[in-house]
Design an enzyme around this catalytic site. Structure first.
Site, short mmCIF file in Angstrom:
data_model
loop_
_atom_site.label_atom_id
_atom_site.label_comp_id
_atom_site.label_asym_id
_atom_site.label_seq_id
_atom_site.Cartn_x
_atom_site.Cartn_y
_atom_site.Cartn_z
N ALA A 100 -6.93 6.21 6.95
CA ALA A 100 -5.82 7.60 6.41
C ALA A 100 -6.72 8.56 5.92
CB ALA A 100 -4.97 6.81 5.32
N THR A 101 -7.65 8.39 5.32
CA THR A 101 -8.44 9.62 4.93
C THR A 101 -8.77 10.67 5.98
OG1 THR A 101 -9.38 8.79 3.10
CG2 THR A 101 -10.46 10.53 3.79
N THR A 268 -15.62 7.70 20.99
CA THR A 268 -15.26 6.39 21.43
C THR A 268 -14.70 5.52 20.81
OG1 THR A 268 -17.84 6.28 22.79
CG2 THR A 268 -16.72 4.30 22.54
N CYS A 354 -10.41 4.92 -5.33
CA CYS A 354 -11.09 5.97 -5.17
C CYS A 354 -11.53 6.80 -6.14
CB CYS A 354 -10.25 6.98 -4.04
SG CYS A 354 -9.84 6.12 -2.53
#
Length: 430
Positions: A100-101, A268, A354
């Site tokens: 998500a970051t 990739t 975080c």
């Protein structure tokens, strides 16, 4: 092939602890896990789905000339379909990322860089995840304007304030779905309707909502949405960004490369963990209603028992408009870090993972108007698919004892019991 899920489920259909107890952990005691907003354990069924793509289906999904590549590509596209199905999107609208970051960074910077210089204004809220706030700060340093909307005392934005903040040059509104610290649910459909009527792109960080609560990107008129794998019992290191195709959302890629993922996110594709994300999404869709019903029951039990047995407790965030698996409580006269040390049998936090290294009061709780003394005494209790009622009972029992012990050592609590009015005290900072 070894089936991890059959081993775990045979031992306990709800708890993974019985399976992992057969391993040799680094620590002699493994605490009870109450930190599901930071991350979730990988569901054994997800691991089962991933294993072949680590061993026998090990090809590069971009290799088009042999079966190994075709197998990997097939797994990736199946996962893409599962993720899109969960949010009522088209598979072509799903861009795989590292989490998500990264998705938040691509969405916010990518859209505004494309719209520059015609649109130079972004609207977000004061309680967004750090990666959203930091992305907005970076845009400010490059000449963009950002409005940080305040929230009401229940943690939800005021739609009227959002309307007032819109300008002719507003290009993007970024408001999260479910807050990672207090669990409140924002009115995404109302925000989406407002943005669409003003021809503004609407991005939402749904790392804490995806797979836990129903999402329909069309009904909510969401243009971009950030997704995380490890919050829904999938692997770490994988996520996705939903990018609407009609009406088309244009953005500039942040990195150069081979042009994979519609040229938005080159590199990739890590097929094993993408397959894991897809399987986690599939399971989430089939079990969401049951999971939510069970987690709400556990949360209601936790909150009612704590409120009944401990005085001076505050639930942070709206009581109803929330994801019930995220419970944020403040305990007057019991400092949060000390409380965590007393609750060593449990893995939980006093805020976002975080920002857990910071001793500053939570900026989310401050935005709600929670006084520092309450913000310093908060606990974020995360409940999930594998939480049991016995763990809730043990946690409440330990919590009651810990709060009582800390308050016995608090001179402020003694003053409170003597009837001292703290609002009338002129505290000296000398």
């Amino acid at each position: 092939m070894l089936s991890i899920s059959k081993i775990a489920i045979k031992k306990s259909p709800l708890s993974l602890s019985s399976y992992f107890s057969n391993t040799k952990p680094r620590y002699k005691f493994r605490s009870h896990y109450f930190d599901f907003q930071a991350t979730s354990p990988t569901d054994p069924r997800v691991l089962d789905k991933m294993l072949p793509y680590m061993i026998t289906k090990q090809g590069n999904a971009h290799s088009k000339t042999h079966m190994h590549g075709w197998e990997a590509e097939g797994g990736v596209e199946e996962a893409r379909a599962h993720v899109s199905d969960l949010i009522h999107a088209d598979p072509k609208e799903i861009i795989f990322t590292s989490g998500a970051t990264e998705s938040n960074n691509i969405a916010i910077k990518g859209v505004m860089n494309f719209l520059n210089p015609m649109k130079k204004h972004v609207i977000t809220s004061q309680i967004e995840h750090k990666c959203v706030l930091e992305s907005c700060k970076l845009l400010e340093s490059k000449g963009f304007d950002v409005t940080y909307l305040p929230v009401q005392r229940n943690g939800i934005i005021d739609i009227g304030e959002l309307k007032k903040a819109i300008r002719p040059d507003t290009g993007l509104v970024s408001i999260m779905g479910v807050n990672n610290e207090i669990g409140v649910l924002q009115p995404l459909k109302e925000i989406g309707n407002l943005c669409r009527s003003n021809k503004i792109k609407f991005h939402t960080d749904c790392a804490q909502m995806f797979g836990k609560l129903p999402i329909d990107v069309n009904d909510m008129k969401i243009d971009l949405m950030s997704i995380s794998g490890h919050k829904i019992y999938g692997p770490k290191g994988v996520g996705a960004l939903y990018v609407r195709r009609r009406p088309r959302v244009r953005l500039l890629a942040l990195q150069s490369g081979g042009g994979q993922e519609r040229g938005i996110r080159s590199g990739t594709l890590p097929s094993p963990i993408i397959v894991g994300l897809g399987e986690a999404a599939r399971i989430a869709k089939s079990e969401m209603e049951r999971d939510n019903r069970r987690i709400k029951k556990l949360a209601d039990k936790l909150i009612s028992q704590v409120m009944e047995k401990i005085p001076l407790v505050q639930l942070n965030g709206d009581k109803e408009k929330r994801y019930h698996g995220c419970v944020n409580l403040s305990f007057a006269f019991a400092e949060g870090e000390s409380l965590l040390m007393n609750l060593k049998d449990f893995a939980l936090s006093s805020g976002s993972a975080c920002t857990s290294a910071s001793l500053e009061p939570s900026y989310v709780l401050r935005a709600l108007g929670v006084p520092d003394e309450y913000a310093h005494s908060s606990l974020r209790i995360g409940l999930g698919r594998f939480t049991t009622e016995k763990e809730i009972d043990f946690f409440v029992e330990t919590l009651v004892t810990s709060v009582e012990r800390l308050r016995e050592m608090s001179p402020l609590y003694d003053m409170y019991l003597e009837g001292v009015d703290f609002t009338k005290i002129n505290w000296s900072h000398d």
